[in-house]
Design an enzyme around this catalytic site. Structure first.
Site, short mmCIF file in Angstrom:
data_model
loop_
_atom_site.label_atom_id
_atom_site.label_comp_id
_atom_site.label_asym_id
_atom_site.label_seq_id
_atom_site.Cartn_x
_atom_site.Cartn_y
_atom_site.Cartn_z
N HIS A 119 0.91 -1.40 0.01
CA HIS A 119 0.23 0.05 -0.09
C HIS A 119 0.89 0.80 -0.29
O HIS A 119 0.61 2.72 -1.04
CB HIS A 119 -1.10 -0.08 0.97
CG HIS A 119 -1.51 1.16 1.67
ND1 HIS A 119 -3.09 1.13 0.61
CD2 HIS A 119 -1.26 1.97 2.34
CE1 HIS A 119 -3.52 3.06 0.97
NE2 HIS A 119 -2.92 3.26 2.04
N GLU A 120 1.67 1.37 0.84
CA GLU A 120 2.71 2.30 0.96
C GLU A 120 3.06 2.62 -0.28
O GLU A 120 4.11 4.19 0.14
CB GLU A 120 3.50 2.23 2.51
CG GLU A 120 2.63 2.68 3.50
CD GLU A 120 1.85 3.65 3.88
OE1 GLU A 120 2.08 4.62 3.02
OE2 GLU A 120 0.44 3.92 4.49
N HIS A 176 1.75 4.37 -2.52
CA HIS A 176 1.83 6.04 -2.45
C HIS A 176 3.36 6.27 -3.54
O HIS A 176 3.45 7.81 -4.08
CB HIS A 176 1.97 5.98 -1.32
CG HIS A 176 0.31 5.79 -0.54
ND1 HIS A 176 -0.75 6.19 -1.22
CD2 HIS A 176 0.25 5.96 0.57
CE1 HIS A 176 -2.05 5.71 -0.81
NE2 HIS A 176 -1.09 5.57 0.80
#
EC number: 3.4.24.-
Length: 380
Positions: free
Chosen positions: A33-34, A37
């Site tokens: 997920h990170e 980003h």
């Protein structure tokens, strides 16, 4: 003493049997997920100050050549990417005083000096990467193991069940469920399992003719593949080997990816359907769990084999992706909502409005976390 050590450190114990699988599952999902980003942010020319797995005190880390601090922190229940210009938890636009602390070079790569589409793409990349992770996992599993399917046939009808009351008979073949064509018995289960209390239209093939019936699924407690008690909507039909003719479908690499995309879409649809029904009180609250339940499931999956643990990663990744897209600050969906408003009114949302929305959203998130923790420990 030996008994205590065995209970903690054996593969059936707390540490190796539960904690390690839980940390593996959570770390993979959070990292992906990170990383979404981070990668899209960097692609958009945004500077990154820190990439953290976990919160709280740093255990260890290092600085890369771009000046980003990569670190592992003590509380492994999440993670974050801190971009240049992020001055508060709301990721709101820095004040004039805060801007003065940035160098001219930093202002060029600060998150809030970028175009709306770059900020939106960076924020949306986290949930998107969660969905991509699920597709990758399913692709590998389908390519490696294939998938067993059975014909959508009715071998038995449970007495006094919704199917019996609807007039469904042994030997019938499901053609469609509420207009959705079905090809396997698994399709029928997927379309029915999350719709307890809904009136569903079934088209059945009987003696070469199509027959239309309606039935209302009801909840039934069952054991899932990990041994957990779950409540699933059923209509009361049973498939068997004779009529179902189970077979293994094998996939080429391209076919596996296509099947994985389709299956991921089904998981997203079912998860969204569950959350909608849960919000209006139509789902059992015990079906929603937090870290304790996830840890228990990770331990059970690890005992069944690594492929089961990886499947749990895929399913949890979808859940994390969907939850983060909810339009609630401080979740990713809340930031996307602000960017949408900014695009419409052609100016940033006021700092005061963002702060008020953030506080309200944070309260909602904290209440939700408290609810799932209560479910984990006392409620169910």
């Amino acid at each position: 003493m030996n008994g205590i050590l065995h209970a903690i450190f054996s593969t059936d114990g707390l540490f190796l049997g539960t904690l390690v699988p839980f940390l593996f599952v959570l770390t993979v999902v959070v990292f992906v997920h990170e990383m979404g980003h981070y990668l899209v942010g960097r692609w958009c020319g945004i500077g990154v100050r820190a990439f953290s797995i976990g919160f709280g005190p740093e255990l260890f880390g290092f600085n890369d050549r771009h000046g980003t601090r990569w670190k592992l922190c003590a509380i492994p229940l999440g993670g974050y990417v801190k971009f240049v210009g992020d001055m508060s938890a709301t990721s709101s636009k820095p004040t004039s005083d805060e801007l003065e602390t940035l160098t001219e070079e930093e202002r060029k790569v600060a998150f809030h000096t970028q175009a709306i589409w770059k900020r939106a793409a960076t924020v949306a990349a986290g949930p998107l990467f969660n969905f991509l992770l699920t597709i990758v996992v399913f692709s590998v599993l389908f390519a490696a193991y294939g998938r067993y399917v059975a014909e959508p046939m009715v071998a038995e009808v449970t007495a006094d069940s919704p199917a019996a009351k609807a007039g469904i008979q042994p030997g019938d073949r499901f053609v469609s469920v509420d207009g959705s064509k079905v090809e396997t018995f698994g399709d029928v289960q997927r379309l029915v399992s999350g719709r307890a209390g809904d009136t569903i239209t079934f088209v059945m093939l009987r003696d070469g003719k199509e027959v239309t019936v309606t039935a209302t699924p009801r909840l039934m407690e069952q054991d899932d593949a990990l041994g957990n008690k779950v409540k699933v909507a059923v209509i009361g039909v049973v498939n068997n080997k004779e009529l179902g003719q189970p077979r293994l479908i094998t996939y080429t690499p391209v076919g596996a990816v296509a099947a994985a995309v389709e299956e991921t879409g089904h998981v997203i649809e079912r998860t969204g359907q569950f959350l909608q029904r849960f919000a209006v009180g139509r789902e059992d609250k015990c079906q929603l769990g937090g870290p304790v339940k996830i840890a228990d499931m990770a331990g059970k999956a690890a005992k069944l084999g690594f492929e089961w643990l990886v499947q749990l990663v895929a399913l949890l990744s979808v859940g994390i992706g969907i939850l983060n897209l909810l339009p609630i600050p401080p979740l990713d969906g809340g930031h996307l909502l602000f960017y949408g408003v900014e695009a419409v009114i052609r100016r940033p949302v006021s700092e005061r409005m963002m702060e008020m929305a953030y506080r309200a959203g944070l309260l909602v998130v904290l209440c939700f976390m408290g609810f799932v923790f209560w479910n984990d420990l006392f409620g169910c």
